[in-house]
Design a protein around this motif. Structure first.
Motif: not given
Lengths: 201, 187
Positions: B98-105, B122-124
């Protein structure tokens, strides 16, 4: 890094890893279905007996089990505080039995045997085209190979802080460690491909 | 998956393991010791993105499961998956994803530094705290039968430390993005 495998020739050593893992899965289901305290007590005694068959010294066993046992005891005490004593005893017996069984299997199954088993389990995924089963063994080998190297890098970055009279901080340690480590990815990938370790396509 | 991505995930798994070897520290205002290993899980998502970050975490758990003492405090073996806190280990996988998914976006290189930092944070926070604790607390409640609200109460003491780690992960994510950008994923 030392593995938790113990050399030996007990009954558990000789059973196939697949059977052992299936038995563990079965035992964990049984432990969570059963809720009568005497029955759970019997199961805990059996698990302890099985673990004792490995012939590990008490000190060695304590070393291995202490961190997990500690969590179980803390949670059981917390349960006692917020719930009934029966519930706390159930949690304690259930998790302790499961921990002993799992630890017994870890101590009697080598890393190679585990990897073979996992690779076999991943074969259906390979047929679906989702992954390459042999990549699992390759990447586990890579990780184990690079842990000492990353640790060495961490130590030299920390020492560089001291040499300059700086206090090591999480951020100034982590960032150079990550960048320096990941920068070697291209070389390692090229080396793997050059040796054809992932099969030629 | 190209070999480079596999190698990046494996290298990051080694970083997470090394972070687990460091002694845990006590901060005055938080009653429990905090370890750097779960920081590594957030960092995996922040630095590598969803897929590679999740694979790095899966590798760590796999290596722990087959009997290497690679989790913080020298834990390892199948027995670590028999603890009441196993939900947090399972949650690591989702947390990194989820952290990675949000960071990518949320994050790209053209943004101002502050925007990047806040987005990483926010992502972390969502991945490494909200999602992680959802798994950990649910598992704890199921295994002990104590109910969700009491399990939440029991986990409360660990949350400040993890929020702090999200701050460190965000700052580190920004620094790594400036020095050796891997996001957005090229593969």
């Amino acid at each position: 890094m030392r593995t938790l495998y113990v050399q030996g020739d007990s009954l558990l050593h000789r059973l196939s890893p697949r059977l052992k893992l299936l038995l563990l899965a079965g035992a964990s289901v049984a432990l969570f279905v059963v809720s009568s305290l005497p029955l759970l007590g019997i199961m805990a005694v059996c698990s302890a007996g099985l673990y004792a068959m490995l012939g590990l010294s008490l000190r060695d066993s304590w070393q291995r089990l202490r961190p997990i046992l500690l969590t179980i005891v803390i949670v059981a005490l917390f349960t006692l505080l917020v719930d009934t004593p029966v519930q706390a005893a159930t949690v304690l017996l259930r998790l302790t039995s499961l921990m002993l069984l799992a630890a017994a299997i870890t101590a009697t199954t080598g890393i190679g045997a585990f990897i073979d088993e996992i690779t076999w389990l991943a074969l259906p995924l390979e047929r679906l085209g989702l992954m390459k089963a042999s990549d699992i063994g390759l990447s586990v080998g890579l990780v184990i190979r690079f842990v000492p190297e990353v640790l060495l890098r961490y130590i030299s970055i920390r020492d560089a802080h001291y040499a300059r009279g700086l206090k090591p901080r999480p951020l100034t340690l982590a960032v150079p460690m990550i960048i320096l480590t990941l920068r070697s990815a291209d070389e390692i990938a090229a080396a793997i491909d050059a040796r054809g370790l992932r099969g030629q396509k | 998956m190209v070999t480079r991505d596999l190698v990046l995930a494996a290298l990051f798994a080694a970083i997470i393991i090394v972070l687990g070897l460091l002694p845990s520290i006590m901060l005055g205002f938080i009653p429990v010791p905090i370890t750097a290993q779960s920081l590594g899980v957030m960092l995996a998502g922040v630095v590598l993105g969803a897929k590679r970050g999740m694979i790095a975490v899966l590798l760590v758990l796999l290596i722990a499961a087959i009997g290497m003492p690679v989790l913080s405090g020298g834990r390892g073996g199948l027995a670590v998956f028999a603890a009441p806190t196993t939900g947090y280990l399972i949650g690591w996988v989702a947390a990194a994803f989820v952290t990675g998914f949000l960071c990518e976006r949320l994050v790209n290189r053209e943004q101002a530094g502050l925007v990047q930092g806040v987005s990483f944070f926010i992502a972390a926070l969502i991945g490494g705290v909200v999602v992680l604790y959802a798994f950990g607390i649910t598992y704890l409640a199921l295994v002990t039968g104590m109910g969700l609200s009491k399990a939440f109460l029991g986990s409360l003491a660990f949350i400040p430390g993890d929020v702090l780690k999200a701050v460190v992960a965000a700052l580190a994510g920004r620094a790594v993005m400036a020095g050796y950008p891997l996001l957005p994923q090229r593969a």
